[in-house]
Motif scaffolding. Structure first.
Motif, PDB file in Angstrom:
ATOM      1  N   ASN A 262       9.525  -9.111   1.568  1.00  0.00           N
ATOM      2  CA  ASN A 262      10.818  -8.656   2.109  1.00  0.00           C
ATOM      3  C   ASN A 262      10.417  -7.127   2.895  1.00  0.00           C
ATOM      4  OD1 ASN A 262      12.537 -10.400   0.841  1.00  0.00           O
ATOM      5  ND2 ASN A 262      11.582  -9.447  -1.048  1.00  0.00           N
ATOM      6  N   ILE A 263      10.856  -6.935   4.270  1.00  0.00           N
ATOM      7  CA  ILE A 263      10.421  -5.957   4.884  1.00  0.00           C
ATOM      8  C   ILE A 263      11.768  -5.257   5.445  1.00  0.00           C
ATOM      9  CG2 ILE A 263       8.958  -4.889   6.584  1.00  0.00           C
ATOM     10  CD1 ILE A 263       6.976  -7.004   6.173  1.00  0.00           C
ATOM     11  N   LEU A 264      12.178  -4.297   5.153  1.00  0.00           N
ATOM     12  CA  LEU A 264      13.189  -3.790   5.753  1.00  0.00           C
ATOM     13  C   LEU A 264      13.099  -3.206   7.207  1.00  0.00           C
ATOM     14  CD1 LEU A 264      14.454  -1.204   2.962  1.00  0.00           C
ATOM     15  CD2 LEU A 264      15.176  -3.843   3.467  1.00  0.00           C
ATOM     16  N   ARG A 265      14.024  -3.641   7.945  1.00  0.00           N
ATOM     17  CA  ARG A 265      13.851  -3.299   9.648  1.00  0.00           C
ATOM     18  C   ARG A 265      13.671  -2.043   9.807  1.00  0.00           C
ATOM     19  NH1 ARG A 265      15.681  -6.181  14.123  1.00  0.00           N
ATOM     20  NH2 ARG A 265      16.224  -8.061  12.915  1.00  0.00           N
ATOM     21  N   LYS A 266      14.236  -1.110   9.027  1.00  0.00           N
ATOM     22  CA  LYS A 266      14.171   0.363   9.142  1.00  0.00           C
ATOM     23  C   LYS A 266      12.884   0.994   8.833  1.00  0.00           C
ATOM     24  CE  LYS A 266      15.777   1.733   4.523  1.00  0.00           C
ATOM     25  NZ  LYS A 266      16.823   2.203   3.827  1.00  0.00           N
ATOM     26  N   ILE A 267      12.009   0.099   8.173  1.00  0.00           N
ATOM     27  CA  ILE A 267      10.585   0.890   7.965  1.00  0.00           C
ATOM     28  C   ILE A 267       9.601   0.403   9.178  1.00  0.00           C
ATOM     29  CG2 ILE A 267      10.861   0.639   5.507  1.00  0.00           C
ATOM     30  CD1 ILE A 267       8.498  -1.246   5.742  1.00  0.00           C
ATOM     31  N   ILE A 268       9.997  -0.595  10.186  1.00  0.00           N
ATOM     32  CA  ILE A 268       9.124  -1.158  11.121  1.00  0.00           C
ATOM     33  C   ILE A 268       8.455   0.368  11.914  1.00  0.00           C
ATOM     34  CG2 ILE A 268       8.897  -2.476  13.287  1.00  0.00           C
ATOM     35  CD1 ILE A 268       8.796  -3.908  10.574  1.00  0.00           C
ATOM     36  N   PRO A 269       9.257   1.284  12.502  1.00  0.00           N
ATOM     37  CA  PRO A 269       8.848   2.425  13.186  1.00  0.00           C
ATOM     38  C   PRO A 269       7.565   3.116  12.347  1.00  0.00           C
ATOM     39  CG  PRO A 269      11.275   2.242  13.296  1.00  0.00           C
ATOM     40  CD  PRO A 269      10.793   1.202  12.332  1.00  0.00           C
ATOM     41  N   PHE A 270       8.000   3.253  11.057  1.00  0.00           N
ATOM     42  CA  PHE A 270       7.241   3.963  10.229  1.00  0.00           C
ATOM     43  C   PHE A 270       5.818   3.226   9.959  1.00  0.00           C
ATOM     44  CE2 PHE A 270       5.940   4.655   5.480  1.00  0.00           C
ATOM     45  CZ  PHE A 270       5.380   6.102   5.783  1.00  0.00           C
ATOM     46  N   LEU A 271       5.922   1.894   9.901  1.00  0.00           N
ATOM     47  CA  LEU A 271       4.681   1.075   9.661  1.00  0.00           C
ATOM     48  C   LEU A 271       3.945   1.073  11.055  1.00  0.00           C
ATOM     49  CD1 LEU A 271       3.078  -1.338   8.481  1.00  0.00           C
ATOM     50  CD2 LEU A 271       4.635  -2.910   9.400  1.00  0.00           C
ATOM     51  N   SER A 272       4.475   1.017  12.296  1.00  0.00           N
ATOM     52  CA  SER A 272       3.686   1.526  13.472  1.00  0.00           C
ATOM     53  C   SER A 272       2.890   2.777  13.363  1.00  0.00           C
ATOM     54  CB  SER A 272       4.828   1.390  14.845  1.00  0.00           C
ATOM     55  OG  SER A 272       5.189   0.305  14.715  1.00  0.00           O
ATOM     56  N   PRO A 301       3.963  -4.794  13.623  1.00  0.00           N
ATOM     57  CA  PRO A 301       5.252  -4.436  13.410  1.00  0.00           C
ATOM     58  C   PRO A 301       6.322  -5.147  14.404  1.00  0.00           C
ATOM     59  CG  PRO A 301       3.787  -2.391  13.581  1.00  0.00           C
ATOM     60  CD  PRO A 301       3.047  -3.634  14.031  1.00  0.00           C
ATOM     61  N   GLN A 302       5.773  -5.646  15.688  1.00  0.00           N
ATOM     62  CA  GLN A 302       6.596  -6.085  16.618  1.00  0.00           C
ATOM     63  C   GLN A 302       6.770  -7.480  16.177  1.00  0.00           C
ATOM     64  OE1 GLN A 302       8.781  -5.124  18.855  1.00  0.00           O
ATOM     65  NE2 GLN A 302       8.159  -2.884  18.151  1.00  0.00           N
ATOM     66  N   LEU A 303       5.682  -8.370  15.595  1.00  0.00           N
ATOM     67  CA  LEU A 303       5.654  -9.559  15.259  1.00  0.00           C
ATOM     68  C   LEU A 303       6.702  -9.695  14.129  1.00  0.00           C
ATOM     69  CD1 LEU A 303       2.053 -10.554  15.965  1.00  0.00           C
ATOM     70  CD2 LEU A 303       3.760 -11.471  17.092  1.00  0.00           C
ATOM     71  N   ILE A 304       6.568  -8.738  12.884  1.00  0.00           N
ATOM     72  CA  ILE A 304       7.442  -8.840  11.698  1.00  0.00           C
ATOM     73  C   ILE A 304       8.906  -8.768  12.394  1.00  0.00           C
ATOM     74  CG2 ILE A 304       8.011  -7.702   9.787  1.00  0.00           C
ATOM     75  CD1 ILE A 304       5.178  -6.493   9.542  1.00  0.00           C
ATOM     76  N   LEU A 305       9.165  -7.727  13.462  1.00  0.00           N
ATOM     77  CA  LEU A 305      10.505  -7.963  13.757  1.00  0.00           C
ATOM     78  C   LEU A 305      10.961  -9.349  14.445  1.00  0.00           C
ATOM     79  CD1 LEU A 305      11.108  -4.646  15.597  1.00  0.00           C
ATOM     80  CD2 LEU A 305      12.571  -5.316  13.613  1.00  0.00           C
TER      81      LEU A 305
END
Ligand SMILES: [Zn+2]
Length: 505
Positions: A262-272, A301-305
């Protein structure tokens, strides 16, 4: 460690690898491609509650190791020179200096078509020019984009690529700096009191070759286990803030996020940002090593999105199926037409499995059953039982089933295990299971609350504080189904997670 059912994936095509030399991927995959075209245009007619519904299907992604992905997608299969990436135009020699997605020229469907055309029509264009070798047979599906349909597989890319690379590089550095030697690592592993749940994936002893190579012995699940327990083995030898250990810890940070279901959309920039920082640190601490699998991290990150958590697409489950076929080929001892034998045996087995309406559910079972009178239970548990509406008329001599473990709806609960029962500000709240009861048909799991006192970065684990408070949960109320082991170091109890957890919302 993965208990995913190998019976869930279906078998579509099974061929011997030698036929790939004689026939093309297109020849072999054509029946599947034709089926996929029909599923997309006409779909499947199914009856749902008496209504006919047309279900249309499309090919979403293809999971494979990098070599198979490049081979099937039509990219070069050389990973140590030239254009090694199916997502961008980077060359191997430039990998080190490009650690963000913004630093590279991304391949697009249109540009890929141009590359294929140039390869066909221009004499001066070789397979090395663009790293494009041939057209992917799935391009016949008009919605298919070869540059976006082959996400990196977490099992091969992370657990069999990045993680062994980081662990071996860090152990090598610590060994040669005389901080902790390889023989000390192995001695610690020998003496380590591994938890009951992690024991199924007990890491293998590290051979001398670990000091020279970037590979680890054992399965992906064993490597993942070593990755998680490494701080408990050697953390106490290493000074806080040690630069090589910091690379390991940064890799744990991103591993926790990437491996989460479960990955929150809001953490994607942080993951990058974290991935960029990890790669920058890695290339400054280990300047001689930078592999394509490290480079592929920048696309996660983009692929998770695009696809959701990549763990849902990983090959772990398919590898489990592969093991089934390997065992079967060994057991049948019939190699006349191996594909036919294996496919037939598999299909017969699956027919039998699908005769059950609940083929995806495992049978529930219990272990260590005892019947205990209500009055003999600890007072806190009695209170918990009485609090239930169906317990109004309970008498002291009514006997309840007490169990050491319970398997229900594919989740196993064992006395002594830790469960995550809540997540507060992304901090997990645990209980240690102490009693599993069956009361008038209902399952009740009692445990004592364990609240993390702090997250100890050096050990990448939560330091626990046991509470006196008893908590009652029912199966399915836990926030994460992996049971977790407790590790004790210097009289302090720790829990290390499989992946990060988030408060909902
Ligand atoms: Zn790339």
């Amino acid at each position: 460690m993965e208990n995913s059912f190998t019976r869930a994936p279906f078998l579509e095509i099974l061929i011997l690898h030698q036929f790939l030399k004689k026939y093309s991927y297109r020849d072999i995959l054509l029946p599947l491609i034709n089926d996929l075209k029909l599923l997309y245009t006409e779909g499947l007619q199914v009856s749902v509650n008496g209504h006919n519904v047309s279900l249309k299907c499309a090919l979403a992604t293809i999971s494979a190791d990098n070599l198979s992905a490049h081979s099937l997608a039509g990219f070069t299969c050389c990973f140590n020179s030239g254009r090694i990436c199916r997502f961008c135009m980077i060359s191997y020699k430039d990998l080190r200096s490009h650690v963000n997605e913004d630093d590279v020229i991304i391949r697009s469907s249109q540009v890929h078509q141009y590359h294929l055309q140039a390869l066909r029509e221009s004499a001066g264009i070789s397979k090395q020019t663009y790293g494009v070798v041939s057209e992917c047979p799935f391009t016949e599906l008009n919605y298919f984009d070869v540059t976006k349909t082959f996400p990196p597989d977490l099992m091969h890319n992370l657990l069999e690529g990045v993680v062994p690379l980081v662990i071996t590089r860090v152990i090598q550095a610590l060994h040669f700096l005389h901080i902790v030697s390889l023989s000390q690592v192995n001695a610690e592993l020998d003496a380590f009191n591994i938890g009951k749940n992690d024991r199924a994936n007990l890491p293998q002893k590290l051979p001398q070759s670990v000091l020279k190579q970037n590979t680890l012995p054992g399965s992906a699940a064993q490597v993942w286990c070593l990755f998680r327990i490494l701080p408990f083995l050697i953390g106490h030898y290493i000074p806080e803030g040690e630069v090589h250990w910091d690379i390991y810890l940064k890799c744990r940070d991103i591993g926790d996020m990437i491996l989460s279901p479960n990955i929150l959309r809001k953490i994607i920039p942080f993951l990058s940002l974290q991935i960029g920082e990890f790669l920058s640190s890695f290339q400054s601490v280990f300047p001689k090593t930078f592999t394509p699998k490290l480079h592929y991290l920048i696309y996660y990150p983009q692929l998770i999105l695009k696809f959701g958590p990549l763990k849902q697409l990983w090959c772990m489950r398919f590898e489990g199926k592969h093991q089934y076929f390997k065992r079967l080929s060994h057991n049948t001892c019939n190699f006349k037409n191996l594909s036919y034998t294996l496919a037939k045996r598999h299909q017969l087995r699956q027919c039998w499995e699908l005769t059950s309406l609940y083929s995806l559910l495992q049978n529930n079972y219990t272990e260590g059953e005892r019947a205990v009178p209500f009055r003999a239970l600890p007072l806190e548990i009695q209170k918990g039982v009485i609090g239930r509406s169906e317990a109004e008329d309970i008498q002291g001599d009514e006997r309840l089933g007490v169990f050491s473990s319970l398997m229900i709806n594919n989740v196993k609960y064992c006395v002594g295990d830790n469960l995550i029962v809540d997540v507060d500000e992304d901090i997990p709240i645990f209980i240690k299971i102490l009693k599993i009861l069956q009361f008038r048909g209902a399952w009740l799991i009692f445990g004592k609350l364990r609240i993390p006192k702090t997250f100890e970065r050096h050990y990448h684990a939560f330091k626990l504080e046991d509470q006196k408070e008893w908590i009652l949960v029912q199966p399915g109320e836990e926030k994460e189904f992996h049971p977790l082991d407790t590790y004790v170091h210097d009289d302090t109890k720790y829990i290390t997670l499989y992946h990060s957890v988030h408060s909902s919302g």
